[in-house]
Design a protein around this motif. Structure first.
Motif: not given
Length: 259
Positions: A66-93
């Motif tokens: 049940x454990x999941x492990x994922x590697x992401x190449x995070x682009x610039x302009x995305x905040x390291x959060x699953x939900x940004x309260x300021x509406x910036x692009x986040x990791x959910x996508x």
């Protein structure tokens, strides 16, 4: 545990995708499998996959599917959060294809790109983010100006910042021109924006910054904005790192910080 309790070790290894049951039996007989730190070389051995820690050739085995492990190449302009309260692009996508609720291990600032680990394994995430484990990370920075050998030496000897001294574990010059230079830094610090601050302190402000490595994980050719699950080998290496005692030497290339 009695002879009828738990799961036969070779079956547990096969179920975890380590090898076929026949090959798993060979691994056991060869003394290459340990259960809770003790070599288990008897084919009749049984384990409790929920509680026993098993490794093969020193590499940890994960039984919980049940454990999941994922590697992401995070682009610039995305905040390291699953939900940004300021509406910036986040990791959910980047997590929509996985039904589990994933969280990021550590952070990268919005203008830094590169390797970020996402998981639903809270215990592993906590261990990897804890400064006592000193997980190292490797960064490549394009900076202003021509970096010299003296500057590289200064980065490894240490610089004084407003929140105290800091030294890179390793530093090397990859390329340079009259206008910019490409520098690789290996660090295990957990301090905020430490890569950018170190390079600014030695007179070379960062123009671009990417994290290429986190502990045993490498970014490789994964395109920006893409995510993938860890391979069995990568997962084992990450779990092995997480099972170390605090203060144990780490394999080259891992860390917790926010550059």
């Amino acid at each position: 545990m009695t002879d009828t309790e738990g799961v036969r070790l070779q079956k547990a290894l096969a179920n975890a995708g380590v090898a076929s049951r026949r090959v798993a039996e060979d691994l056991i007989v060869q003394g290459r499998v340990r259960v809770n730190g003790v070599v288990a070389d008897q084919l009749g051995s049984r384990i409790d996959p929920e509680h026993d820690l098993v490794d093969v050739d020193g590499v940890a085995i994960q039984f919980d599917q049940s454990k999941r492990y994922v590697v992401l190449n995070k682009p610039t302009g995305v905040v390291s959060s699953m939900h940004d309260d300021r509406g910036r692009p986040d990791l959910r996508q980047f997590t929509r294809e996985w039904p589990e609720r994933l969280y990021n291990v550590g952070r990268l600032d919005a203008e830094t790109s590169g390797l970020l680990v996402l998981t639903n394994d809270g215990e592993l995430a906590h261990v990897l983010a804890h400064p006592s484990f000193g997980v190292t990370k490797v960064y490549v920075a394009r900076v202003r100006g021509t970096v010299t050998a003296r500057t590289i030496s200064r980065l490894t000897r240490g610089v004084e910042l407003e929140d105290g001294p800091i030294a890179a574990d390793k530093a090397r010059l990859l390329d340079r021109s009259a206008a910019t230079s490409l520098v690789e830094l290996t660090l295990h610090s957990g301090r905020n924006r430490i890569v950018r601050r170190m390079l600014a302190e030695v007179g070379h402000p960062v123009e671009e910054l990417v994290r290429r490595q986190f502990g045993p994980l490498h970014l490789g050719t994964l395109p920006a904005g893409k995510a993938r699950e860890l391979t069995t080998v990568e997962r084992g290496a990450l779990l092995t790192l997480a099972r170390r005692e605090p203060g144990e030497p780490t394999p080259p290339g891992d860390d917790r910080e926010t550059p």
